[in-house]
Every structure is written in C-alpha cells, then in structure tokens.
Design a protein around this motif. Structure first.
Motif, mmCIF file in Angstrom:
data_model
loop_
_atom_site.group_PDB
_atom_site.id
_atom_site.type_symbol
_atom_site.label_atom_id
_atom_site.label_comp_id
_atom_site.label_asym_id
_atom_site.label_seq_id
_atom_site.Cartn_x
_atom_site.Cartn_y
_atom_site.Cartn_z
ATOM 1 N N TYR A 1 0.869 -1.316 0.030
ATOM 2 C CA TYR A 1 0.064 -0.154 0.013
ATOM 3 C C TYR A 1 0.701 1.155 -0.021
ATOM 4 N N PHE B 1 -5.097 6.732 4.965
ATOM 5 C CA PHE B 1 -6.279 6.257 4.351
ATOM 6 C C PHE B 1 -7.563 7.008 4.720
ATOM 7 N N ASP C 1 -6.190 1.097 -2.772
ATOM 8 C CA ASP C 1 -6.958 1.380 -1.896
ATOM 9 C C ASP C 1 -7.531 -0.095 -1.090
ATOM 10 N N ASN D 1 -6.592 5.407 -0.338
ATOM 11 C CA ASN D 1 -5.317 5.875 -0.013
ATOM 12 C C ASN D 1 -4.873 7.235 -0.582
#
Length: 733
Positions: free
Chosen positions: A434, A512, A491, A506
């Motif tokens: 991520y 987030f 995301d 994200n």
C-alpha cells in the motif's frame, strides 16, 4: 233533475280528491350524503310541498333496516355539531301533516379523521446509493381518505402518489431533497425532508444471473478459463444450491454454464484458479465443506474433467471439512503446489505438484510445522514478504493464534514469531504494497476487529491500523486491495458481516480516508466475500460481493465508472516458471503527478478469501501517459525489463531471458529400472532452461525447470512406462 244531481255529485267527489292529494307531504329536495371531518358540523336538509303545517322527525340507522328517532331533531334542517365517529350512520326525515306522511330517502354521513403524521412513519434518511440502484421510502399517517404527493426539491414527482416511493435505476438527477405532502379534506401536512445522495463512482448492476441467482454464496473467483482475455466467474454456494459458473460474454453480460462438471456440485467453501499442469488452460480447485475437495482440469472449449484420486492423488480424497485453498509454487520448480486449510481441527495440507499431473502430500519432516499447526484454519495466504525470491505463507485460524511461516528455500518452512502479527481468531489476511516501498504489507480481518501491518523489510511488521486511519474495531471477514481510482496507490475495501462495509482511499502518504462509495457500503446482508476484478476490460477495477445469506439475497456486482486516470494491466505466461506465473513480481515505474512512483504487484494464486483478484495484474498510473519501466521478476530467477510502455492496455509478456551463449544440450539417455535417465550438459552457469517431453512432437509438457550450474545434470523420467514412445527437448526461454 236527476241528471243535474248526478253531475253535482261528480264535481264534489273530484274536489274532495284534489284537496286531499294536495294536503299530503311530497318530498321535493332529498337530504344529501356528506363527507366531513371529525369535529366539524354536518347539515342535512329536506324540502317538501303540501299543506302546512309540517312536522319533522329525523331518524337514524346503521343497517338501513331498523330506524330510530333522533330526539329533538324535528326541523327541516338537521344540524350535527362536533361530529364524532359514533355519528357515522344513515339519516332520513319523516314529514307529516294533516294529509298524511312522507319519508325522505336516506343520506349517509361519512367521517374523515384529521390526518396525523405518525412519529415512526416519517421518511427515513436514505443511505448513499450508486448509479443504477433501486431505493424506496415510506410515510405513515393516521386518518382516512388520504392522498400523497412526493416531491423532489419542492417539485411534485409525476406518478409518485402513494404512501411509498420507489426509484429504480437511480441517476444523478434523482439526487436531492425529498418530502411528501399528505392531505385529505381536513387539511394537509408536509413530512420531514430527507436527502438522497447518489455517488457516481460505481453503477450497481441489477440485471443478469450473477446478481439475481440465489444460493447462499460464500466464495468466488475471477478467472479467464477460456483465454479470451475477459474475466469469467465461479461462485461457490454453501447449502442446497449448486455452485455457479458464469461465462463472460463481453459487453458486460454473463451466461450461466450449467452443463459442465464444475456446475454440478455444491458446498464450495473456497476456490482457487491456476494452471497446475502447465498446458496453458487455467484449472480450478474447490475446497468443500461436507464432502471431499475437487480439482477440475480444464480441457479447453469450456470442458472440465473432475479429477479422481488415482489421477492426481490426495488433494481430492483428503478433507471434506476444508475452508480455504491457495496455489503457490513454493519450491520454484515450475509447477504450482496447493495449500488447503483444514477448517475442522485437523492438520492443514500442503500438496507438492510432482510435475506429472499428480500431487504428493507433504509431511512435517518435509515442510515443518506448516502442516502441523492447523486448528480450525481459515486460509493460508502466500506472499514473498521478505523479497528473497520464494513464497512465504500466513495462516489464519479461528479460535487460535495466526502464524507466519518463512520459506527457507530448501522446501522447508520456519514458523516466525512476529509479535505484531500474533493475532487471534482471524478469517482472511490480504497482502498488498500500500505504501509503494516494494515490500508487501498485510491486512488481517477478524470478527472482533481488524489490523493493518506495515512490512518493515526485515521480517518485522508494525501495527499501523490507527495511525493509517482505519477503524480497528470494525468487525470484518474480508479485505480486498485494489487501486479503484487508478491514482497509483492501493485502496482497501473492507467487508463487514455485521454492519456497513468501508472503502478506504489511499492518500498516498501512508494514511487512508474512509470515503462514501454509495451502494457497496450499505447493500447486502451478512456479506461473506468481496474482491476486485476488471470484468469489462475498461481498465478500472469492478467489485463483486458474495452475500452468503441463504436463499434470501442475490450477490452484488458494481461496475466502476472510472475517471481520466490511466492504467496498465499485465498478463504473464511462464515457461521455465509455472505457466500462471504465480509468485512473479511486476514492478512499474512511472511519473505520476510530477513524481517518480514505483509500484509492485505479486501474481497470486490466492483465493478471494485471501485477497486474490485474478491472475492479471492491475496498475493505476494517474496522469502518466506511459510507464517508464516495467520490470518482471519471474520465480525462475529470470528478470525482464521493458521500457517506455504505453498505458491503457493489457500487456501480455512471455517469460524470456537475454541468453546468447551455447544452449544446454543432451549428452545421452540410459534406460534404468525406474525410467529413463537423461543427461544434459550445461555450458554456462546461471542460464535458466526447462526440459520438456512429448508423444507427438506437437504438444509438449514441461518435466522440470532448472538454473544451470555449468556442468552435467542428470534427470530421470519415471513416467516412461506410461507411453509407447516419448520425445524430449531442452528449451531456453
């Protein structure tokens, strides 16, 4: 005289009759039925002709048979003040004079109760919905003879004149403020105003079998079983309904396939797609609860063979209480292996692909505690979390501690104690980079909360759930990584079994934001499984949710409406590596928003339960019009680099190495007791090659893949007894 007397008598008689007739009352104006509000006045009037004076008596009845006099009501006009429900009746007047009596026709008094909007009957706040959704609302009021008129932003809506309102195929023009005017003859009132928010990110698909079929769906897998470059769909149904198999016909439509072997069984708890026999056609393994597991070999042309234990070995005879299944080439021999989570207080199972279509069940002596720790395991999720070139596995257990097993590279696994990853009672773990640092991070779901663990690169992880902005108390079953807006950052969609789902966008800085995404957050009941897949090939990830609520509810499909951002998908074909390229890493470098950005995806044989989204990789590239570099790190060790790659395409890549030296070659073959022994000279150390066999010189099967050591390698083919003749070749990809 006599005639005169007779005429006089006749005239007298006529005069008597005429006078008598004029004296009797005749009703000329009948009382009229009335509709009036409770608490107001009602008036009935009767008009008569005849000889005065007249006497009046008003009567009432409820059955039109038995009339009673209404005391004191003796005028031509009957006035009832402050009428109540007990005054509902039929009324008539009896009029008398000296000449006789007459009775009017009856008139009915109907009463309307004043309307009252009930406190529990006010329109409720609508959840945010997606394009294409169907929404409804209602109002409840006491009173009778009510009329309704729903309004949008103060303007009457044509046809919406009931106590309920239903809006189908919702569009952006349907967004706004809604109220309803409720009226009867006693007056009118307006309901409270509620707002409908329509989110344009997704369109809810409401037609077609993938959303209308019902069967208690608990798992699914996106896969391209017929190699037409569009994703097809398998859905496992737990219960009496058969599992479902849908062919993607293109144009956003799916056709149910009901005649092949896959669609004739039920109780599919998990499914994983992968080409286990390296023939170029993706096969399917289904873990079942209540019966043995199944491996379906893809024969092409939509045909599948349900493999038996004598064909492939223990993967289809073991189990019967299995929860999860995942493919992984854990020993990097070019053949994908199979991990099955027990789910029933039995040991988990790791099956090594023998390369000849069969599997060997591994023991603790061979792979360590990986197959000894199982106790109600949900699933195992593979990922090369330490970037050493071989796949590690994280196993979640319901009612016990999860474990991370490091692949030691020699076929064995070591259980790694990572304090931050000691999570109890989890369902589905999901790997995804991520933060774009090149290391796969882990999201772990639980019914008592969830956790995001950042990979620090040295087999340590940091719990960043709260600092990243995620709700650590959310009760979850599945999390799914996917760059739904193609901005270059993964995301996270989080499915909840007990409450609303969540979509975390994200922000690109390690945090987030929970965003409104319309219907995917609020639809469904008891959702069990969710995953991304670009089923319409427009470059934007769509979302499918298996709802799992018995026969009551269909599954959910949301088409991503996209934006102006660019994208790139890759479809890999392994040669020395396994054909599905499971375990390969794809790294993409691009300039997004003026910033050089690296992204990494790892090809996964994980199921949707464990974060799998199909074998093609997907990258969002924002405003980049090309990828500066695409680097593919194959499980075989081969590394390929492509530069200046155009965006908005499916990039198909076959495994290839830049090898220009002398190729490995046969030096001889000797028949031995257990088969045929083939000798291969390896002139250059470090070259990757594979040995293949055929019976007709057309269809070749990989026997093994190897990185040359610069000497002579001897391979024994133990399957020669099964063939009348067999040809061999060495292939350098």
């Amino acid at each position: 005289m006599k005639p005169f007397i007779r005429n006089h008598y006749a005239v007298s008689l006529l005069l008597t009759i005429t006078v008598t007739a004029r004296a009797q009352p005749v009703v000329t104006d009948q009382p009229q039925s009335q509709l009036t509000c409770v608490g107001t006045a009602a008036t009935f009037t009767v008009g008569v002709t005849g000889a005065e004076p007249f006497s009046y008596q008003w009567q009432t009845t409820s059955d039109l048979v038995n009339y009673t006099d209404r005391p004191g009501c003796t005028n031509a006009t009957l006035v009832l003040t402050n009428v109540q429900t007990m005054d509902f009746a039929f009324y008539r007047a009896v009029i008398t004079n000296v000449g006789g009596a007459a009775t009017s026709l009856w008139a009915r008094l109907d009463l309307v109760a004043p309307l009252v909007l009930l406190s529990f009957g006010q329109p409720t706040n609508w959840p945010s919905v997606s394009l294409g959704a169907t929404v409804g609302n209602r109002v409840a009021a006491s009173g009778n003879l009510l009329s309704y008129q729903w309004r949008l932003n103060g303007e009457p809506l044509a046809g919406q004149t009931k106590s309920t309102i239903s809006l189908t195929n919702v569009q952006m023009t349907d967004a706004g403020s809604y109220d309803v005017v409720v009226a009867n003859i006693c007056g009118s009132t307006n309901s409270r105003t509620v707002t409908l928010v329509v989110d344009p990110t997704f369109t809810k698909i409401t037609g077609g079998p993938v959303v209308s079929d019902r069967g208690g769906s608990v798992c699914f897998v996106w896969w391209d079983y017929d190699n037409d470059d569009v994703l097809d769909l398998f859905v496992g149904n737990y219960g009496t309904a058969l599992d479902a198999f849908y062919h993607n016909a293109g144009g956003g439509t799916f056709t149910p396939i009901t005649t092949n072997a896959i669609a004739l069984l039920n109780a599919g708890m998990d499914a994983a797609a992968g080409d286990y026999d390296n023939d170029g056609k993706v096969d399917l393994f289904v873990a079942r609860w209540g019966s043995h597991n199944d491996l379906f070999r893809n024969e092409g042309s939509g045909r599948f063979t349900r493999m038996t234990s004598w064909q492939v070995g223990p993967p289809v005879s073991d189990g019967g209480k299995s929860y999860g299944a995942t493919w992984a080439d854990y020993d990097n021999d070019g053949f994908i292996d199979l991990f099955v989570a027990s789910g029933a207080r039995e040991n988990d199972c790791l099956y090594r692909n023998d390369g000849d279509g069969s599997f060997t069940k591994m023991t603790t002596n061979e792979v360590g505690l990986l197959v000894a720790d199982g106790a109600l395991s949900w699933t195992g999720t593979w990922a090369d979390c330490d970037n050493d070139g071989d796949l590690d596995v994280y196993v979640t257990l319901d009612g016990a501690t999860n474990y991370l097993y490091r692949n030691d590279g020699n076929g064995n696994f070591s259980r790694i104690v990572v304090d931050s990853l000691i999570v109890w009672g989890s369902s589905s773990p999901t790997w995804g980079d991520y933060d774009n640092d090149g290391f796969l991070d882990l999201f772990v779901t639980r019914t008592s909360g969830c956790g995001l663990y950042r990979n620090l690169g040295d087999l340590t992880f940091s719990n960043v759930t709260s600092s990243a902005g995620l709700n650590r108390n959310m009760n979850t079953y599945v999390g799914a990584w996917g760059d739904y807006d193609n901005d270059g950052y993964l995301d996270l969609f989080v499915q909840s079994f007990f409450s609303t789902n969540a979509l975390y966008h994200n922000n690109g800085d390690g945090t987030f934001t929970s965003v409104n995404a319309g219907s995917p957050l609020t639809d469904g009941n008891r959702d069990l499984c969710a995953g991304w897949g670009d089923y319409d090939n427009d470059g934007f990830l769509d979302l499918y949710i298996a709802c799992g609520n018995g026969q009551l509810e269909g599954n959910l499909l949301y088409r991503n409406n996209g934006n102006c951002n660019h994208w790139l998908k890759t479809k890999l074909r392994g040669t020395a590596s396994n054909r599905s390229a499971i375990g390969a890493k794809v790294r993409v470098k691009a300039t997004i928003g003026g910033k050089t950005t690296w992204q990494m995806r790892e090809i996964s044989g994980n199921s949707a339960w464990s974060g799998g989204i199909g074998l093609p990789t997907h990258f969002g590239l924002g405003d980049a019009t090309n990828a500066d570099l695409v680097r593919i790190e194959w499980p075989s060790g081969i590394v390929q680099t492509l530069t200046n790659v155009a965006t908005d395409q499916m990039l198909s890549v076959a495994e290839h190495q830049n090898y220009v030296g002398t190729s490995p070659a046969f030096t001889g073959a000797v028949t031995v007791t257990n088969g045929l022994q083939v000798s291969i000279v390896e002139p250059v150390a470090g070259a990757v090659y594979s040995l293949e066999a055929s019976t007709d010189l057309m269809n070749w099967t990989k026997l093994m893949a190897r990185t040359s050591a610069g000497g002579t390698f001897v391979y024994t083919d133990t399957c020669t007894a099964h063939y009348l003749r067999r040809f061999y070749r060495v292939v350098v990809p």
